[in-house]
Write a protein that holds these residues in place. Structure first.
Motif, PDB file in Angstrom:
ATOM      1  N   GLU A  47      13.864  -6.408 -75.092  1.00  0.00           N
ATOM      2  CA  GLU A  47      12.293  -6.992 -76.127  1.00  0.00           C
ATOM      3  C   GLU A  47      12.197  -5.797 -76.667  1.00  0.00           C
ATOM      4  OE1 GLU A  47      10.098  -9.613 -74.695  1.00  0.00           O
ATOM      5  OE2 GLU A  47      11.954 -11.123 -74.145  1.00  0.00           O
ATOM      6  N   ALA A  48      11.939  -5.024 -76.060  1.00  0.00           N
ATOM      7  CA  ALA A  48      10.843  -3.681 -77.274  1.00  0.00           C
ATOM      8  C   ALA A  48      11.562  -2.496 -77.333  1.00  0.00           C
ATOM      9  CB  ALA A  48       9.604  -3.080 -75.934  1.00  0.00           C
ATOM     10  N   ILE A  49      12.669  -2.357 -77.217  1.00  0.00           N
ATOM     11  CA  ILE A  49      13.365  -0.912 -77.248  1.00  0.00           C
ATOM     12  C   ILE A  49      13.267  -0.177 -78.824  1.00  0.00           C
ATOM     13  CG2 ILE A  49      15.738  -1.539 -76.814  1.00  0.00           C
ATOM     14  CD1 ILE A  49      16.012   0.646 -74.939  1.00  0.00           C
ATOM     15  N   ALA A  50      14.216  -1.256 -79.681  1.00  0.00           N
ATOM     16  CA  ALA A  50      14.176  -1.070 -80.788  1.00  0.00           C
ATOM     17  C   ALA A  50      12.811  -0.511 -81.592  1.00  0.00           C
ATOM     18  CB  ALA A  50      14.625  -2.878 -81.718  1.00  0.00           C
ATOM     19  N   ASP A  51      11.577  -0.785 -80.785  1.00  0.00           N
ATOM     20  CA  ASP A  51      10.530   0.033 -81.820  1.00  0.00           C
ATOM     21  C   ASP A  51      10.289   1.070 -80.882  1.00  0.00           C
ATOM     22  OD1 ASP A  51       9.935  -2.516 -83.464  1.00  0.00           O
ATOM     23  OD2 ASP A  51       8.980  -3.646 -81.333  1.00  0.00           O
ATOM     24  N   ASP A  52      10.081   1.435 -79.619  1.00  0.00           N
ATOM     25  CA  ASP A  52      10.400   2.588 -78.826  1.00  0.00           C
ATOM     26  C   ASP A  52      11.052   3.837 -79.177  1.00  0.00           C
ATOM     27  OD1 ASP A  52       8.417   0.985 -77.881  1.00  0.00           O
ATOM     28  OD2 ASP A  52       9.089   0.535 -76.057  1.00  0.00           O
ATOM     29  N   MET A  53      12.247   3.307 -79.182  1.00  0.00           N
ATOM     30  CA  MET A  53      13.698   4.062 -79.247  1.00  0.00           C
ATOM     31  C   MET A  53      13.373   4.951 -78.664  1.00  0.00           C
ATOM     32  SD  MET A  53      16.647   3.972 -80.085  1.00  0.00           S
ATOM     33  CE  MET A  53      17.015   1.628 -80.749  1.00  0.00           C
ATOM     34  N   PRO A  54      13.322   5.011 -77.495  1.00  0.00           N
ATOM     35  CA  PRO A  54      13.600   6.787 -76.610  1.00  0.00           C
ATOM     36  C   PRO A  54      14.866   7.417 -77.450  1.00  0.00           C
ATOM     37  CG  PRO A  54      13.930   4.940 -75.246  1.00  0.00           C
ATOM     38  CD  PRO A  54      13.988   4.297 -75.900  1.00  0.00           C
ATOM     39  N   ASP A  55      15.028   8.735 -76.545  1.00  0.00           N
ATOM     40  CA  ASP A  55      16.453   9.301 -76.830  1.00  0.00           C
ATOM     41  C   ASP A  55      17.228   8.922 -75.392  1.00  0.00           C
ATOM     42  OD1 ASP A  55      15.746  10.913 -78.501  1.00  0.00           O
ATOM     43  OD2 ASP A  55      14.356  12.227 -77.959  1.00  0.00           O
ATOM     44  N   VAL A  56      16.708   9.152 -74.081  1.00  0.00           N
ATOM     45  CA  VAL A  56      16.953   9.141 -72.925  1.00  0.00           C
ATOM     46  C   VAL A  56      16.603   7.350 -71.919  1.00  0.00           C
ATOM     47  CG1 VAL A  56      17.712   9.635 -70.510  1.00  0.00           C
ATOM     48  CG2 VAL A  56      17.404  11.338 -73.001  1.00  0.00           C
ATOM     49  N   VAL A  57      17.504   6.741 -71.557  1.00  0.00           N
ATOM     50  CA  VAL A  57      16.872   5.639 -70.583  1.00  0.00           C
ATOM     51  C   VAL A  57      17.343   5.957 -68.979  1.00  0.00           C
ATOM     52  CG1 VAL A  57      16.346   3.450 -70.183  1.00  0.00           C
ATOM     53  CG2 VAL A  57      16.435   4.457 -72.547  1.00  0.00           C
ATOM     54  N   LEU A  58      16.039   5.629 -68.514  1.00  0.00           N
ATOM     55  CA  LEU A  58      16.235   5.852 -66.703  1.00  0.00           C
ATOM     56  C   LEU A  58      15.931   5.089 -66.192  1.00  0.00           C
ATOM     57  CD1 LEU A  58      13.627   8.861 -66.180  1.00  0.00           C
ATOM     58  CD2 LEU A  58      15.618   9.104 -66.655  1.00  0.00           C
ATOM     59  N   MET A  59      17.111   3.956 -65.597  1.00  0.00           N
ATOM     60  CA  MET A  59      17.613   2.980 -65.460  1.00  0.00           C
ATOM     61  C   MET A  59      17.596   2.935 -63.177  1.00  0.00           C
ATOM     62  SD  MET A  59      17.854  -0.042 -66.219  1.00  0.00           S
ATOM     63  CE  MET A  59      18.000  -0.113 -67.991  1.00  0.00           C
ATOM     64  N   ASP A  60      16.646   1.832 -63.219  1.00  0.00           N
ATOM     65  CA  ASP A  60      16.856   2.091 -61.351  1.00  0.00           C
ATOM     66  C   ASP A  60      17.333   0.236 -61.794  1.00  0.00           C
ATOM     67  OD1 ASP A  60      15.923   1.350 -58.813  1.00  0.00           O
ATOM     68  OD2 ASP A  60      15.094   0.245 -59.033  1.00  0.00           O
ATOM     69  N   ILE A  61      18.335   0.512 -60.597  1.00  0.00           N
ATOM     70  CA  ILE A  61      19.308  -1.008 -59.943  1.00  0.00           C
ATOM     71  C   ILE A  61      19.020  -2.126 -59.981  1.00  0.00           C
ATOM     72  CG2 ILE A  61      21.216  -0.907 -58.954  1.00  0.00           C
ATOM     73  CD1 ILE A  61      22.549   1.297 -59.097  1.00  0.00           C
TER      74      ILE A  61
END
Length: 216
Positions: A47-61
């Motif tokens: 929902e929020a990533i379009a506004d924050d738009m990071p270069d890299v995302v760290l993703m837990d599983i």
């Protein structure tokens, strides 16, 4: 680190508030990085990533409702160029290769040092494919386990196998370059090719069918 005056924008997704806050603090206090967001689950990040738009995302599983692997698939569908680096406690084959199939550019374990984490974020940002040593060993073991007569053996060149083997020994890019008498950019070029060759169509697509067959 990143180019002068350019901070790498990092977001992380983890349902454990203590872990999330700790990683966010580490990123914020590392030169050249900026933690732009810390999400507690997939629904929040989508929902929020379009506004924050990071270069890299760290993703837990391992997260409730939607797993990190499913979240990677959703994010890559919406943002194909987004660089997602798995950051998890799990090192089993299924999760590693499922993450790569989903479109993750790399796979890092949470017991990695702060230095390794920052180096991996930058590597992912620059188009590389960072892996923890343990993960690299599993990838190398897969290729060494293939019979010479299979059509998948030729996927990696001898030099690419040399680079991957050196990586499993815990060597840095510089140490690999010194050991193999090649330049650091050449090391990174080989690592990028290794990951590209593990995917059917591209580094953000499926892992080679050989791996899917091995895990089925």
């Amino acid at each position: 680190m990143a180019e002068k005056n350019k901070e790498i924008r990092v977001a992380l997704v983890d349902d454990d508030a203590k872990v999330r806050d700790g990683i966010a603090w580490l990123i914020e206090h590392s030169e050249g990085f900026n933690c732009v967001a810390a999400y507690d689950g997939c629904s929040e990040v989508t929902e929020a990533i379009a506004d924050d738009m990071p270069d890299v995302v760290l993703m837990d599983i391992n997260m409730p409702e939607t797993s990190g692997i499913e979240c990677v698939e959703k994010l890559k569908t919406a943002y194909p160029d987004l660089k997602i680096l798995m950051l998890t406690n799990y090192s089993d084959d299924d999760r590693i290769f499922d993450s790569l199939r989903a479109g993750a550019v790399g796979y890092l374990l949470k017991n990695s040092s702060a230095t390794k984490l920052c180096e991996s974020i930058e590597e992912a940002y620059r188009g590389g494919a960072p892996m923890s040593t343990e993960v690299a060993k599993k990838v190398l073991a897969y290729f060494h386990g293939q019979k010479k007569t299979t059509r998948y053996t030729a996927l990696l060149s001898d030099r690419e196998l040399d680079v991957l083997k050196a990586l499993t020994e815990g060597l840095s890019d510089k140490a690999i370059a010194d050991k193999l008498f090649i330049s650091i950019p050449t090391v990174r070029f080989h690592l990028k090719n290794i990951y590209a060759k593990l995917h059917v169509n591209s580094r953000s697509e499926a892992v080679i069918k050989a791996m899917q067959e091995k895990l089925s």
